[in-house]
Design a protein around this motif. Structure first.
Motif, short mmCIF file in Angstrom:
data_model
loop_
_atom_site.label_atom_id
_atom_site.label_comp_id
_atom_site.label_asym_id
_atom_site.label_seq_id
_atom_site.Cartn_x
_atom_site.Cartn_y
_atom_site.Cartn_z
N THR A 142 0.83 -1.20 0.00
CA THR A 142 0.00 0.00 0.00
C THR A 142 0.87 1.25 0.00
O THR A 142 0.64 2.18 -0.78
N ILE A 143 1.87 1.28 0.86
CA ILE A 143 2.75 2.45 0.92
C ILE A 143 3.50 2.62 -0.40
O ILE A 143 3.68 3.74 -0.89
N LYS A 144 3.91 1.50 -1.02
CA LYS A 144 4.59 1.57 -2.32
C LYS A 144 3.67 2.17 -3.38
O LYS A 144 4.09 3.01 -4.18
N LYS A 145 2.39 1.78 -3.38
CA LYS A 145 1.43 2.36 -4.34
C LYS A 145 1.28 3.86 -4.10
O LYS A 145 1.20 4.64 -5.06
N CYS A 167 3.54 5.81 -2.81
CA CYS A 167 4.78 6.41 -3.30
C CYS A 167 4.75 6.55 -4.82
O CYS A 167 5.18 7.58 -5.37
N ASP A 168 4.26 5.53 -5.51
CA ASP A 168 4.13 5.60 -6.97
C ASP A 168 3.24 6.78 -7.36
O ASP A 168 3.55 7.51 -8.31
N GLY A 169 2.16 6.98 -6.62
CA GLY A 169 1.27 8.12 -6.88
C GLY A 169 1.98 9.46 -6.66
O GLY A 169 1.77 10.41 -7.41
N PHE A 170 2.81 9.50 -5.63
CA PHE A 170 3.58 10.73 -5.33
C PHE A 170 4.80 10.87 -6.24
O PHE A 170 5.48 11.89 -6.21
N GLU A 171 5.11 9.80 -6.99
CA GLU A 171 6.29 9.75 -7.85
C GLU A 171 7.58 9.88 -7.04
O GLU A 171 8.49 10.63 -7.37
N ILE A 172 7.62 9.12 -5.94
CA ILE A 172 8.82 9.03 -5.10
C ILE A 172 9.09 7.56 -4.81
O ILE A 172 8.23 6.70 -5.02
N THR A 173 10.28 7.28 -4.32
CA THR A 173 10.63 5.91 -3.94
C THR A 173 10.24 5.67 -2.48
O THR A 173 10.00 6.62 -1.72
N LEU A 174 10.22 4.40 -2.11
CA LEU A 174 10.00 4.07 -0.69
C LEU A 174 11.08 4.71 0.17
O LEU A 174 10.80 5.21 1.26
#
Length: 85
Positions: A56-59, A61-68
């Motif tokens: 969930t956090i990875k998704k 991050c993808d939305g924010f366009e950042i890495t974990l």
């Protein structure tokens, strides 16, 4: 206001809100760009989610366009105390 120690859950919620503010998007907007259900984001932000999953956090991050790594690389996370239950 005095800074109170946060737990991991609170730190995750605060980081999500900070990133939303920085990017000028709402939690609902984040749901649209990350494919994470609004109810899940609301649950994390309201402290109802006991353990937001890494996927969930990875998704998010993808939305924010950042890495974990970028998500967790903050003084707040660095200062968290070890949580042993």
């Amino acid at each position: 206001m005095e800074d109170l120690p946060m737990n991991t859950r609170e730190a995750i919620a605060a980081r999500i809100l900070d990133l939303c503010r920085e990017r000028g998007i709402t939690p609902n907007g984040l749901s649209n760009i990350s494919a994470v259900p609004q109810a899940t984001i609301k649950s994390i932000l309201n402290g109802e989610s006991q353990n937001p999953g890494t996927v969930t956090i990875k998704k998010l991050c993808d939305g924010f366009e950042i890495t974990l790594g970028e998500f967790f690389s903050t003084p707040t996370f660095d200062a968290l105390e070890q949580e042993i239950y």
